[in-house]
Design a protein around this motif. Structure first.
Motif, PDB file in Angstrom:
ATOM      1  N   ILE A 130      58.515  82.532   6.050  1.00  0.00           N
ATOM      2  CA  ILE A 130      57.896  83.203   7.153  1.00  0.00           C
ATOM      3  C   ILE A 130      56.634  83.009   7.143  1.00  0.00           C
ATOM      4  CG2 ILE A 130      57.866  85.267   7.131  1.00  0.00           C
ATOM      5  CD1 ILE A 130      60.018  84.499   9.377  1.00  0.00           C
ATOM      6  N   THR A 131      55.946  83.270   5.976  1.00  0.00           N
ATOM      7  CA  THR A 131      54.392  83.150   6.098  1.00  0.00           C
ATOM      8  C   THR A 131      53.782  81.951   6.486  1.00  0.00           C
ATOM      9  OG1 THR A 131      54.052  82.713   3.597  1.00  0.00           O
ATOM     10  CG2 THR A 131      54.199  85.066   4.384  1.00  0.00           C
ATOM     11  N   PHE A 132      54.044  80.786   5.702  1.00  0.00           N
ATOM     12  CA  PHE A 132      53.495  79.575   6.263  1.00  0.00           C
ATOM     13  C   PHE A 132      54.486  78.864   7.233  1.00  0.00           C
ATOM     14  CE2 PHE A 132      56.349  78.639   2.580  1.00  0.00           C
ATOM     15  CZ  PHE A 132      57.279  77.699   3.163  1.00  0.00           C
ATOM     16  N   GLY A 133      55.627  79.509   7.452  1.00  0.00           N
ATOM     17  CA  GLY A 133      56.424  78.897   8.242  1.00  0.00           C
ATOM     18  C   GLY A 133      55.766  78.927  10.076  1.00  0.00           C
ATOM     19  N   THR A 138      53.506  75.980  14.429  1.00  0.00           N
ATOM     20  CA  THR A 138      52.547  76.005  15.485  1.00  0.00           C
ATOM     21  C   THR A 138      51.800  74.469  15.220  1.00  0.00           C
ATOM     22  OG1 THR A 138      51.780  78.097  14.798  1.00  0.00           O
ATOM     23  CG2 THR A 138      50.362  76.933  16.148  1.00  0.00           C
ATOM     24  N   PHE A 139      51.620  73.904  14.017  1.00  0.00           N
ATOM     25  CA  PHE A 139      51.142  72.557  13.712  1.00  0.00           C
ATOM     26  C   PHE A 139      52.261  71.579  13.994  1.00  0.00           C
ATOM     27  CE2 PHE A 139      50.558  69.206  10.320  1.00  0.00           C
ATOM     28  CZ  PHE A 139      49.569  68.505  10.657  1.00  0.00           C
ATOM     29  N   ILE A 140      53.401  71.743  13.839  1.00  0.00           N
ATOM     30  CA  ILE A 140      54.539  70.777  13.938  1.00  0.00           C
ATOM     31  C   ILE A 140      54.451  70.680  15.774  1.00  0.00           C
ATOM     32  CG2 ILE A 140      56.839  70.192  13.863  1.00  0.00           C
ATOM     33  CD1 ILE A 140      56.843  70.990  11.034  1.00  0.00           C
ATOM     34  N   TYR A 141      54.291  71.620  16.454  1.00  0.00           N
ATOM     35  CA  TYR A 141      54.603  71.670  17.766  1.00  0.00           C
ATOM     36  C   TYR A 141      53.084  70.943  18.450  1.00  0.00           C
ATOM     37  CZ  TYR A 141      58.665  74.208  18.757  1.00  0.00           C
ATOM     38  OH  TYR A 141      59.872  74.603  18.766  1.00  0.00           O
ATOM     39  N   LYS A 142      52.077  71.202  17.469  1.00  0.00           N
ATOM     40  CA  LYS A 142      50.890  70.444  18.196  1.00  0.00           C
ATOM     41  C   LYS A 142      50.899  68.955  17.923  1.00  0.00           C
ATOM     42  CE  LYS A 142      46.733  71.951  18.336  1.00  0.00           C
ATOM     43  NZ  LYS A 142      45.364  72.281  18.263  1.00  0.00           N
ATOM     44  N   ILE A 154      60.461  67.727   7.876  1.00  0.00           N
ATOM     45  CA  ILE A 154      59.288  68.045   7.452  1.00  0.00           C
ATOM     46  C   ILE A 154      59.043  69.459   7.346  1.00  0.00           C
ATOM     47  CG2 ILE A 154      56.590  68.329   7.971  1.00  0.00           C
ATOM     48  CD1 ILE A 154      56.998  65.502   9.909  1.00  0.00           C
ATOM     49  N   ALA A 155      59.446  70.214   8.044  1.00  0.00           N
ATOM     50  CA  ALA A 155      59.423  71.827   7.582  1.00  0.00           C
ATOM     51  C   ALA A 155      60.222  72.234   6.532  1.00  0.00           C
ATOM     52  CB  ALA A 155      59.771  72.546   8.787  1.00  0.00           C
ATOM     53  N   ASN A 156      61.513  71.439   6.226  1.00  0.00           N
ATOM     54  CA  ASN A 156      62.040  71.862   5.193  1.00  0.00           C
ATOM     55  C   ASN A 156      61.742  71.066   3.841  1.00  0.00           C
ATOM     56  OD1 ASN A 156      64.761  73.437   5.658  1.00  0.00           O
ATOM     57  ND2 ASN A 156      64.813  71.995   7.487  1.00  0.00           N
ATOM     58  N   LEU A 157      60.938  70.114   3.932  1.00  0.00           N
ATOM     59  CA  LEU A 157      60.567  69.222   2.705  1.00  0.00           C
ATOM     60  C   LEU A 157      59.118  70.259   2.252  1.00  0.00           C
ATOM     61  CD1 LEU A 157      59.961  65.532   3.892  1.00  0.00           C
ATOM     62  CD2 LEU A 157      61.339  66.491   1.844  1.00  0.00           C
TER      63      LEU A 157
ATOM     64  N   TYR B  43      46.856  72.240   5.216  1.00  0.00           N
ATOM     65  CA  TYR B  43      46.032  72.032   6.467  1.00  0.00           C
ATOM     66  C   TYR B  43      46.637  73.220   7.253  1.00  0.00           C
ATOM     67  CZ  TYR B  43      44.435  70.645  10.994  1.00  0.00           C
ATOM     68  OH  TYR B  43      43.989  70.446  12.356  1.00  0.00           O
ATOM     69  N   PRO B  44      48.215  73.195   7.722  1.00  0.00           N
ATOM     70  CA  PRO B  44      48.725  74.191   8.569  1.00  0.00           C
ATOM     71  C   PRO B  44      48.061  75.633   8.225  1.00  0.00           C
ATOM     72  CG  PRO B  44      50.399  72.528   7.992  1.00  0.00           C
ATOM     73  CD  PRO B  44      49.234  72.228   7.177  1.00  0.00           C
ATOM     74  N   THR B  45      48.244  75.865   6.958  1.00  0.00           N
ATOM     75  CA  THR B  45      47.784  77.311   6.428  1.00  0.00           C
ATOM     76  C   THR B  45      46.377  77.696   6.742  1.00  0.00           C
ATOM     77  OG1 THR B  45      49.573  76.909   4.680  1.00  0.00           O
ATOM     78  CG2 THR B  45      48.090  78.878   4.505  1.00  0.00           C
ATOM     79  N   VAL B  46      45.332  76.736   6.480  1.00  0.00           N
ATOM     80  CA  VAL B  46      44.145  76.861   6.903  1.00  0.00           C
ATOM     81  C   VAL B  46      43.979  76.791   8.266  1.00  0.00           C
ATOM     82  CG1 VAL B  46      41.813  75.686   6.877  1.00  0.00           C
ATOM     83  CG2 VAL B  46      43.313  75.774   4.775  1.00  0.00           C
ATOM     84  N   TYR B  47      44.632  76.309   8.999  1.00  0.00           N
ATOM     85  CA  TYR B  47      44.741  76.100  10.385  1.00  0.00           C
ATOM     86  C   TYR B  47      45.004  77.603  11.243  1.00  0.00           C
ATOM     87  CZ  TYR B  47      46.070  75.137  15.278  1.00  0.00           C
ATOM     88  OH  TYR B  47      46.156  75.000  16.657  1.00  0.00           O
ATOM     89  N   GLY B  48      46.033  78.094  10.251  1.00  0.00           N
ATOM     90  CA  GLY B  48      46.644  79.404  10.936  1.00  0.00           C
ATOM     91  C   GLY B  48      45.708  80.341  10.469  1.00  0.00           C
ATOM     92  N   THR B  49      44.928  80.260   9.415  1.00  0.00           N
ATOM     93  CA  THR B  49      44.167  81.346   8.758  1.00  0.00           C
ATOM     94  C   THR B  49      42.896  81.555  10.020  1.00  0.00           C
ATOM     95  OG1 THR B  49      44.566  80.872   6.613  1.00  0.00           O
ATOM     96  CG2 THR B  49      42.842  82.234   7.010  1.00  0.00           C
TER      97      THR B  49
END
Lengths: 293, 302
Positions: A130-133, A138-142, A154-157, B43-49
């Motif tokens: 859940i933390t990096f999810g 947000t990134f995948i929606y972007k 991608i998320a599952n990988l 990258y997403p983690t840095v972006y989220g931070t």
């Protein structure tokens, strides 16, 4: 030759002792208690899916199959199954293809920055999904991949690749590097060493990794939940929505839906266990040592 | 002529230097996996931070964190998470070790037992939660059996509180811990224990001084993976626990923010707090692990 020094009597004695010690009984008691509760949990779901009404008493008042029909149509189980299989298949294939070479390099080489690379692979497993999810979603929606099949894959990988690496690295470390050195002296190149020497030796680890990733992906809820859309919902996410919104449909239909999910995961498990069983992994060491004897 | 020799010499020294530091073409094997991680994890983690320091209401850059730690209800979610995750992972690992130790010896029906133990992993937390909801309910089989056996007189309340979440995490986490421990323990050469046995070590000594040190690195990983599973108890906390009370864990807090206000900035802040809490525990475990033996578990001479 050294192994011949172990007299067979000693082994027999040890075995007898282990099977009769009180600690054994305690362990088996705990395992049996666990089994009974597991059967109870699964049994409750199965029994309730076949029941007409079940408010009080050990068993439902009557039996019916109609809730399976309700669940199959209302939850579109066929479509969910298709999506789940596509996602799981793609994830396992890509994770093994990408993860195995990396695991080999990490097991065999020490290089500057190895710790940072290792951290990169450890974090997705060591962090709760859940933390990096949430940032990942947000990134995948972007990227406009939110709600698509590709986005879910991608998320599952993200946890699957490191998982393969983490399972395989100790396996490869256990393989004596001198075998490879010998092959190299005999003129084999890296590619030949990989296919002729390593691949046969790491097959048990490879299958275990694939099995674990497959089972994990089918059951992985959090990441798929955060990324999936109406066309990319997997079975487990649909089940969560069904349970969470209970009251819309009868409880028995949710149970029937749960049985569909259970059957598909158990099917995958049984298929996987035909090729790799943890027992095989356990007895592998023993078998080879017995052969030596 | 001499320039050519010089350049060849130079390139061979450089290659030698690289080889000395373990850099050769084998390392290219890491590239695809590393690239995937950089793009889809780092990258997403840095972006989220960064996002977490840009609150949705354009207040100061620490606003999200001030909100989180200023609100006792939010703040308590950290405590709630630890109270569930720590005991669960400890119980799972402590149960898995003795069972794995017994299982590596030939036992009748071993394959069946292993298969049954692996079923809960493949079912996942959602299904376990769904099943437990009915199984542990006051009318469920668990309470009925205990009451029929006259062990209890009133049904135990195990739903909508801490216990339901705990039990569901043990059911899904124990087999996982077991499978991992088993795979690590099967990598230990039994000859080592045999050697200890010949030297006069009893079963407890063999376990304490031979198996356990060799197993320690594997156990550290098993504990951490279990802790991660328990740390993101989102489905079981929502379905079995009391998500607005004692099972208001960090994962529930984060997803609530998203589903109620679409505030990805605040959700990222909670994610970061979760990650920091979790990493602290993992770093501690690995610090302890590094004090144990690391190396081959197959033994030197066969």
């Amino acid at each position: 030759m050294a192994s011949l020094a172990t007299p067979p009597e000693v082994q027999v004695k040890t075995k007898w002792k282990i099977s009769k010690s009180p600690s054994s009984w305690l362990v088996w008691g705990a395992v049996i208690f666990f089994f009974i509760n597991l059967v109870g949990v699964i049994g409750t779901v199965v029994v309730s899916s076949f029941g007409t009404e079940w408010f009080d008493g050990w068993l439902p008042a009557g039996w019916t199959l109609s809730f399976y029909q309700t669940a199959w149509h209302d939850y579109q189980v066929a479509e969910l199954l298709k999506v789940t299989l596509k996602v799981a298949g793609a994830v396992v294939l890509i994770a093994i293809l990408v993860g195995t070479p990396a695991a080999y390099a990490l097991a065999r080489r020490d290089f500057p920055g190895k710790r940072i690379v290792m951290l990169c692979f450890l974090l997705p497993i060591m962090l709760p999904p859940i933390t990096f999810g949430i940032p990942l979603a947000t990134f995948i929606y972007k990227l406009n991949l939110g709600g698509t099949l590709l986005g879910v894959i991608i998320a599952n990988l993200v946890p699957a690749i490191p998982f393969v690496i983490l399972v395989l690295t100790p396996f490869i470390e256990q393989i004596d590097p001198r075998i490879e050195s010998a092959a190299r002296i005999c003129g084999a190149n890296t590619w030949q060493i990989f296919w002729r020497i390593l691949a046969p030796l790491i097959v048990p680890g490879l299958l275990a990794a694939a099995l674990l990733v497959l089972v994990q992906t089918v059951a992985l809820f959090e990441l798929t939940y955060l990324v999936s859309g109406p066309t990319s919902t997997t079975l487990v996410v649909a089940l969560y929505y069904a349970v969470f919104a209970s009251g819309i449909r009868p409880y028995q239909a949710i149970s029937a839906m749960a049985v569909f999910y259970m059957l598909s995961t158990l099917f995958i498990l049984i298929v996987a266990l035909r090729f790799v069983s943890p027992t095989q992994l356990v007895s592998r060491v023993r078998n080879t040592s017995e052969e030596k004897n | 002529m001499s320039a050519k020799t010089q350049s060849r010499e130079f390139s061979s020294t450089r290659r030698f230097w690289l080889k000395e530091h373990g850099i050769d073409s084998t390392l290219l094997l890491i590239v695809p996996a590393l690239l995937a991680m950089l793009v889809f994890f780092v990258y997403p983690t840095v972006y989220g931070t960064i996002l977490s320091f840009h609150p949705a209401n354009k207040a100061g850059f620490l606003e999200n964190y001030k909100t989180f730690f200023g609100d006792p209800y939010m703040r308590k979610s950290i405590f709630n998470t630890f109270r569930i995750a720590l005991p669960v992972s400890l119980v799972n690992v402590c149960l898995a070790v003795p069972v794995a130790v017994k299982m590596r010896h030939r036992v009748k029906g071993q394959r069946a037992i292993n298969t049954i133990l692996i079923i809960p992993i493949s079912l996942g937390t959602v299904l376990i939660a769904e099943g437990l909801y009915a199984y542990l309910s006051p009318n469920g089989w668990f309470n009925r059996t205990l009451m029929a056996a006259h062990i209890i007189h009133a049904p135990l309340q195990m739903l909508h509180n801490f216990w339901g979440v705990m039990i569901s995490l043990i059911i899904s986490g124990f087999p996982f811990a077991f499978l991992l421990t088993l795979s690590y323990i099967s990598g230990i050469n039994p000859k080592m224990e045999e050697a200890a046995s010949i030297l006069g070590a009893g079963p407890i000594q063999r376990f304490r001084f031979v198996t356990l040190p060799l197993l320690a690195p594997g156990l550290a990983i098993t504990f951490c993976l279990n802790f991660v599973l328990a740390f993101s108890v989102f489905p079981s906390a929502n379905l079995l626990g009391n998500p607005s009370g004692d099972s208001h864990v960090l994962a529930v807090a984060a997803t609530d923010v998203i589903s109620q206000s679409y505030d990805y900035s605040m959700a990222s802040a909670i994610s970061l707090i979760t990650a920091v809490c979790e990493i602290t525990v993992v770093v501690l475990v690995f610090a302890i692990r590094s004090r144990f033996y690391t190396g081959s578990t197959t033994g030197g001479k066969g």
